[in-house]
Enzyme design. Structure first.
Site, PDB file in Angstrom:
ATOM      1  N   LEU A 100       0.754  -1.152  -0.185  1.00 51.62           N
ATOM      2  CA  LEU A 100       0.013   0.144  -0.283  1.00 51.62           C
ATOM      3  C   LEU A 100       0.940   1.235   0.045  1.00 51.62           C
ATOM      4  O   LEU A 100       1.889   1.345   0.221  1.00 51.62           O
ATOM      5  CB  LEU A 100      -1.052   0.142   1.130  1.00 51.62           C
ATOM      6  CG  LEU A 100      -2.240  -0.592   1.858  1.00 51.62           C
ATOM      7  CD1 LEU A 100      -2.705  -1.282   2.413  1.00 51.62           C
ATOM      8  CD2 LEU A 100      -3.368  -0.556  -0.096  1.00 51.62           C
ATOM      9  N   ASP A 101       0.134   2.298  -0.709  1.00 52.85           N
ATOM     10  CA  ASP A 101       1.125   4.164  -0.791  1.00 52.85           C
ATOM     11  C   ASP A 101       0.581   3.875   0.975  1.00 52.85           C
ATOM     12  O   ASP A 101       0.620   3.838   1.441  1.00 52.85           O
ATOM     13  CB  ASP A 101       0.223   4.959  -1.592  1.00 52.85           C
ATOM     14  CG  ASP A 101       0.405   3.985  -2.989  1.00 52.85           C
ATOM     15  OD1 ASP A 101       1.400   3.503  -3.470  1.00 52.85           O
ATOM     16  OD2 ASP A 101      -0.859   4.697  -3.470  1.00 52.85           O
ATOM     17  N   ILE A 102       2.364   5.016   1.232  1.00 59.18           N
ATOM     18  CA  ILE A 102       2.758   5.575   2.300  1.00 59.18           C
ATOM     19  C   ILE A 102       1.316   6.033   2.939  1.00 59.18           C
ATOM     20  O   ILE A 102       1.108   6.048   3.822  1.00 59.18           O
ATOM     21  CB  ILE A 102       4.366   6.585   2.396  1.00 59.18           C
ATOM     22  CG1 ILE A 102       3.972   6.816   3.817  1.00 59.18           C
ATOM     23  CG2 ILE A 102       3.250   7.867   1.948  1.00 59.18           C
ATOM     24  CD1 ILE A 102       5.385   7.643   3.934  1.00 59.18           C
ATOM     25  N   HIS A 183       0.516   2.583  -8.396  1.00 56.50           N
ATOM     26  CA  HIS A 183      -0.991   3.661  -7.913  1.00 56.50           C
ATOM     27  C   HIS A 183      -1.526   3.457  -8.791  1.00 56.50           C
ATOM     28  O   HIS A 183      -2.653   4.616  -9.308  1.00 56.50           O
ATOM     29  CB  HIS A 183       0.020   4.935  -8.780  1.00 56.50           C
ATOM     30  CG  HIS A 183       0.764   5.358  -7.098  1.00 56.50           C
ATOM     31  ND1 HIS A 183       1.072   4.662  -5.741  1.00 56.50           N
ATOM     32  CD2 HIS A 183       1.786   6.057  -7.437  1.00 56.50           C
ATOM     33  CE1 HIS A 183       2.282   5.476  -5.542  1.00 56.50           C
ATOM     34  NE2 HIS A 183       3.305   5.624  -6.274  1.00 56.50           N
TER      35      HIS A 183
END
Length: 235
Positions: A100-102, A183
């Site tokens: 997962l993205d930050i 993304h």
């Protein structure tokens, strides 16, 4: 496997500590005092430390409710990592199954079973992932069909696979995808002229984020969740 590596993996001792234990004649292999920490042992060997049998722990599986600001990595010099949140022996051996993205939150799976990790993350398996999405601009009902038809992403040669979009209100939706492009969710909405302002993953396959888990908390997966049958909805 080397004797010192086996004991280190099966306990909280470092390899340097294992060498000292061997030197102190506290390690036995198949009933004989071990003298060489670098010796290779057979899978069937019985290893005892101070008279007690040591066994390699089975694979471990965790779900984590990832908070924002935490990176999906094993090490990072600037940010806390998902591994940092797991208070378990040999947590450094854990792998992240689906990043997962930050700034994204929600369900993150971790395991030291590489084969299981591959089954979850391999693009060939098309494992479904569901996200709660918050966007800046109002959502139009015709977006459902556009996501089903497959969104074109800039720089990609093919459309995304069909995705299921369930609009909850003007700025919130549930999106289920079967890929893991870079993304991807943010780019899908950006391709429709909208900005994702919050992204929260709720499900991978049929493994659903435990509602009792507060952000930053984790628990072991159940046997039913671990079963590859829990990943129905692939392909």
């Amino acid at each position: 496997m080397r004797l010192d590596k086996y004991i280190s993996n099966a306990s909280d001792y470092s390899r340097s500590q294992v060498k000292k234990l061997v030197k102190q004649a506290l390690v036995e292999v198949d009933g004989h005092i071990a003298t060489n920490p670098a010796a290779t042992i057979a899978p069937s060997s019985k290893v005892c430390l101070n008279g007690e049998l040591i066994t390699m722990p089975g694979p471990r599986y965790f779900m984590l409710n990832k908070p924002t600001g935490v990176v999906s990595a094993t090490k990072d010099s600037e940010h806390p990592t998902a591994i940092d949140l797991i208070d378990a022996p040999r947590s450094e051996l854990l792998q992240i199954a689906g990043r997962l993205d930050i700034d994204a939150t929600g369900l993150l799976l971790l395991t030291d079973n590489g084969q299981w990790n591959h089954a979850v993350t391999s693009p060939r398996n098309h494992c479904q992932k569901t996200y709660q999405v918050t966007v800046a601009e109002p959502l139009n009902a015709n977006l459902r069909q556009k996501f089903l038809d497959g969104i074109w992403l800039e720089g990609e040669k093919r459309r995304c696979l069909p995705a299921a979009l369930e609009i909850e209100d003007d700025h919130h939706a549930l999106l289920t995808i079967r890929e893991g492009k870079y993304h991807q969710v943010k780019r899908m909405f950006a391709a429709q002229g909208n900005l994702v302002t919050a992204l929260h993953r709720t499900q991978i396959g049929t493994i659903t984020l435990d509602p009792e888990l507060a952000p930053g908390n984790y628990r072991a997966l159940t046997k039913a969740e671990i079963s590859l049958g829990s990943l129905e909805g692939t392909k």
